[in-house]
Design a protein around this motif. Sequence first.
Motif, short mmCIF file in Angstrom:
data_model
loop_
_atom_site.label_atom_id
_atom_site.label_comp_id
_atom_site.label_asym_id
_atom_site.label_seq_id
_atom_site.Cartn_x
_atom_site.Cartn_y
_atom_site.Cartn_z
N PRO A 1 -53.13 26.32 -70.07
CA PRO A 1 -51.89 25.90 -69.39
C PRO A 1 -50.64 26.01 -70.26
O PRO A 1 -49.79 25.15 -70.26
CB PRO A 1 -52.18 24.45 -69.02
CG PRO A 1 -53.08 23.98 -70.10
CD PRO A 1 -53.94 25.17 -70.44
N ASP B 1 -47.13 24.50 -69.34
CA ASP B 1 -46.96 24.64 -67.89
C ASP B 1 -46.70 23.29 -67.23
O ASP B 1 -46.40 23.23 -66.05
CB ASP B 1 -48.21 25.27 -67.26
CG ASP B 1 -48.26 26.76 -67.50
OD1 ASP B 1 -47.29 27.34 -67.99
OD2 ASP B 1 -49.31 27.36 -67.19
N TYR B 2 -46.83 22.22 -67.98
CA TYR B 2 -46.68 20.88 -67.43
C TYR B 2 -45.25 20.38 -67.62
O TYR B 2 -44.86 19.98 -68.71
CB TYR B 2 -47.65 19.90 -68.10
CG TYR B 2 -49.09 20.33 -67.98
CD1 TYR B 2 -49.71 20.41 -66.74
CD2 TYR B 2 -49.83 20.67 -69.10
CE1 TYR B 2 -51.02 20.81 -66.61
CE2 TYR B 2 -51.16 21.07 -68.98
CZ TYR B 2 -51.75 21.13 -67.73
OH TYR B 2 -53.04 21.53 -67.61
#
Length: 106
Positions: free
Chosen positions: A65, A94-95
């Motif tokens: 991620p 990605d968070y």
Amino acid sequence: MGAALLFGLTACTQEQQNKLGREIQNWTGTNGVLEFYAGDKLVRRFIKIDKLSTAMGTDDGKPRPYRFGYGVLDENLNFTADSGEKKVYFEISDYGSNYLFFENPR
């Protein structure tokens, strides 16, 4: 020869065409810009980025991620690699990351 190449490209799916375009672009390089925002305020900029890569797992080969790359940290946000501004490694989660990647218009 050109007609065969044109026919081959039209026979590809859109995803295959996009992948081919990315591979050509990665090979030729781009002059990418990566900007990070806190709300509507620009807080960090990297310039002269060849590409962003998605991290892959060592054992399972699955995408992780985050993305990573190398670029010049544009400390004064003037779109120019000034004296003292160095090329650095960076990672993007990605968070909750609020970023924009684009080709440098200059």
